[in-house]
Design a protein around this motif. Structure first.
Motif, PDB file in Angstrom:
ATOM      1  N   UNK A  61       0.765  -1.223   0.164  1.00  0.00           N
ATOM      2  CA  UNK A  61       0.020   0.058  -0.153  1.00  0.00           C
ATOM      3  C   UNK A  61       0.844   1.353   0.183  1.00  0.00           C
ATOM      4  N   UNK A  62       2.028   1.217   0.770  1.00  0.00           N
ATOM      5  CA  UNK A  62       2.627   2.661   0.989  1.00  0.00           C
ATOM      6  C   UNK A  62       3.558   2.875  -0.380  1.00  0.00           C
ATOM      7  N   UNK A  63       4.064   1.546  -0.909  1.00  0.00           N
ATOM      8  CA  UNK A  63       4.699   1.699  -2.293  1.00  0.00           C
ATOM      9  C   UNK A  63       3.789   2.034  -3.295  1.00  0.00           C
ATOM     10  N   UNK A  64       2.648   1.883  -3.548  1.00  0.00           N
ATOM     11  CA  UNK A  64       1.654   2.243  -4.594  1.00  0.00           C
ATOM     12  C   UNK A  64       1.522   3.692  -4.286  1.00  0.00           C
ATOM     13  N   UNK A  65       1.214   4.258  -3.067  1.00  0.00           N
ATOM     14  CA  UNK A  65       0.854   5.573  -2.950  1.00  0.00           C
ATOM     15  C   UNK A  65       1.979   6.443  -3.216  1.00  0.00           C
ATOM     16  N   UNK A  66       3.268   5.947  -2.782  1.00  0.00           N
ATOM     17  CA  UNK A  66       4.475   6.691  -3.233  1.00  0.00           C
ATOM     18  C   UNK A  66       4.540   6.880  -4.500  1.00  0.00           C
ATOM     19  N   UNK A  67       4.172   5.743  -5.193  1.00  0.00           N
ATOM     20  CA  UNK A  67       4.530   5.706  -6.837  1.00  0.00           C
ATOM     21  C   UNK A  67       3.623   6.872  -7.669  1.00  0.00           C
ATOM     22  N   UNK A  68       2.332   6.846  -7.101  1.00  0.00           N
ATOM     23  CA  UNK A  68       1.286   7.771  -7.711  1.00  0.00           C
ATOM     24  C   UNK A  68       1.657   9.057  -7.249  1.00  0.00           C
ATOM     25  N   UNK A  69       2.271   9.498  -6.142  1.00  0.00           N
ATOM     26  CA  UNK A  69       2.648  10.812  -5.728  1.00  0.00           C
ATOM     27  C   UNK A  69       4.142  11.112  -6.660  1.00  0.00           C
ATOM     28  N   UNK A  70       5.010  10.126  -6.906  1.00  0.00           N
ATOM     29  CA  UNK A  70       6.061  10.458  -7.737  1.00  0.00           C
ATOM     30  C   UNK A  70       5.686  10.891  -9.190  1.00  0.00           C
ATOM     31  N   UNK A  71       4.509   9.860  -9.690  1.00  0.00           N
ATOM     32  CA  UNK A  71       4.252  10.144 -11.216  1.00  0.00           C
ATOM     33  C   UNK A  71       3.410  11.477 -11.277  1.00  0.00           C
ATOM     34  N   UNK A  72       2.847  11.953 -10.301  1.00  0.00           N
ATOM     35  CA  UNK A  72       2.026  13.221 -10.557  1.00  0.00           C
ATOM     36  C   UNK A  72       3.023  14.388 -10.278  1.00  0.00           C
ATOM     37  N   UNK A  73       4.238  14.294  -9.625  1.00  0.00           N
ATOM     38  CA  UNK A  73       5.155  15.200  -9.347  1.00  0.00           C
ATOM     39  C   UNK A  73       6.181  15.317 -10.975  1.00  0.00           C
ATOM     40  N   UNK A  74       6.255  13.984 -11.298  1.00  0.00           N
ATOM     41  CA  UNK A  74       7.044  13.798 -12.589  1.00  0.00           C
ATOM     42  C   UNK A  74       6.048  14.438 -13.636  1.00  0.00           C
ATOM     43  N   UNK A  75       5.006  14.299 -13.605  1.00  0.00           N
ATOM     44  CA  UNK A  75       4.197  14.997 -14.783  1.00  0.00           C
ATOM     45  C   UNK A  75       4.107  16.315 -14.817  1.00  0.00           C
ATOM     46  N   UNK A  76       4.294  16.962 -13.829  1.00  0.00           N
ATOM     47  CA  UNK A  76       4.328  18.418 -13.886  1.00  0.00           C
ATOM     48  C   UNK A  76       5.884  18.971 -14.253  1.00  0.00           C
ATOM     49  N   UNK A  77       6.531  18.075 -13.858  1.00  0.00           N
ATOM     50  CA  UNK A  77       7.947  18.763 -14.241  1.00  0.00           C
ATOM     51  C   UNK A  77       8.128  18.332 -15.827  1.00  0.00           C
ATOM     52  N   UNK A  78       7.634  17.224 -16.365  1.00  0.00           N
ATOM     53  CA  UNK A  78       7.706  16.922 -17.788  1.00  0.00           C
ATOM     54  C   UNK A  78       7.167  17.891 -18.636  1.00  0.00           C
ATOM     55  N   UNK A  79       5.945  18.215 -17.922  1.00  0.00           N
ATOM     56  CA  UNK A  79       5.214  19.351 -18.901  1.00  0.00           C
ATOM     57  C   UNK A  79       6.038  20.755 -18.740  1.00  0.00           C
ATOM     58  N   UNK A  80       6.636  20.993 -17.496  1.00  0.00           N
ATOM     59  CA  UNK A  80       7.541  22.233 -17.492  1.00  0.00           C
ATOM     60  C   UNK A  80       8.523  22.158 -18.724  1.00  0.00           C
ATOM     61  N   UNK A  81       9.464  20.958 -18.659  1.00  0.00           N
ATOM     62  CA  UNK A  81      10.487  20.829 -19.705  1.00  0.00           C
ATOM     63  C   UNK A  81       9.876  20.659 -21.079  1.00  0.00           C
ATOM     64  N   UNK A  82       8.980  20.047 -21.323  1.00  0.00           N
ATOM     65  CA  UNK A  82       8.484  19.774 -22.510  1.00  0.00           C
ATOM     66  C   UNK A  82       8.102  21.386 -23.307  1.00  0.00           C
ATOM     67  N   UNK A  83       7.470  22.275 -22.298  1.00  0.00           N
ATOM     68  CA  UNK A  83       7.300  23.538 -22.717  1.00  0.00           C
ATOM     69  C   UNK A  83       8.468  24.347 -23.050  1.00  0.00           C
ATOM     70  N   UNK A  84       9.545  24.202 -22.303  1.00  0.00           N
ATOM     71  CA  UNK A  84      10.929  24.853 -22.460  1.00  0.00           C
ATOM     72  C   UNK A  84      11.498  24.206 -23.881  1.00  0.00           C
ATOM     73  N   UNK A  85      11.537  22.715 -23.978  1.00  0.00           N
ATOM     74  CA  UNK A  85      11.941  22.356 -25.375  1.00  0.00           C
ATOM     75  C   UNK A  85      11.135  22.892 -26.525  1.00  0.00           C
ATOM     76  N   UNK A  86       9.951  23.327 -26.315  1.00  0.00           N
ATOM     77  CA  UNK A  86       8.905  23.429 -27.480  1.00  0.00           C
ATOM     78  C   UNK A  86       9.705  24.934 -27.747  1.00  0.00           C
TER      79      UNK A  86
END
Length: 191
Positions: A31-56
């Motif tokens: 349970x704790x590993x699935x929770x931390x995985x979802x949190x990490x994915x959400x944080x990564x999604x935001x960062x990837x959106x930022x970097x994709x914008x910079x690269x664009x």
């Protein structure tokens, strides 16, 4: 094969945990590993959106086009037959340029198109050509000016300075690309 190994490791760990009376600890860990995985994915999604914008922005400003102009003569020298085919060369240049700028999602279609073009001019259809092997190595060991994925993962994991990886990434990926290219050129004479 790796799927079987992972299944064996996980299932044997669960069975041993249940047999030793630690089933509750296993449940809590899952349970704790699935929770931390979802949190990490959400944080990564935001960062990837930022970097994709910079690269664009880099793409729209013409920075990627300037890199492509620098790469084209180098690839013409490195490739035997692919350097003469404009379709293959154009796709290779766009793939490597996108990878250099950290746009791996944008690089994939160009990489597939480049391999298709190289296969079209390949004399032995059942064997990868030297140009195909070299392009694959250059694609995999591509010089990274902005390693967006690593920066995003470091930021999501709470790094105080996630961008400090840029200079070491440039150095290591440059070394990897040079060594990979040299190995391909040496080995193509023997195989």
């Amino acid at each position: 094969m790796i799927n079987y190994i992972w299944f064996l490791i996980l299932s044997s760990g669960i069975v041993v945990g249940i047999l030793t009376g630690r089933g509750e600890i296993i449940s809590q860990a899952i349970v704790s590993s699935t929770n931390s995985t979802v949190e990490l994915i959400i944080k990564l999604l935001g960062m990837m959106c930022l970097w994709c914008g910079v690269m664009k922005i880099a793409q729209k400003s013409g920075l990627t086009d300037k890199l492509a102009k620098l790469l084209k003569p180098i690839l013409k020298l490195l490739m035997k037959e692919g350097g003469d085919d404009d379709s293959a060369l154009g796709s290779m240049v766009m793939n490597i340029t996108a990878n250099m700028m950290g746009l791996s999602n944008a690089a994939t279609p160009f990489g597939i198109k480049a391999m298709e073009s190289l296969q079209r001019i390949n004399r032995k259809k059942d064997t990868a050509s030297d140009d195909m092997a070299l392009f694959l190595v250059l694609n995999a060991a591509c010089i990274q000016f902005i390693p967006t994925t690593v920066i995003s993962i470091r930021a999501a994991a709470g790094s105080k300075n996630p961008g400090e990886i840029i200079v070491p990434a440039i150095i290591t990926t440059t070394c990897a690309a040079i060594v990979g290219g040299i190995c391909c050129k040496v080995l193509e004479k023997h195989f």
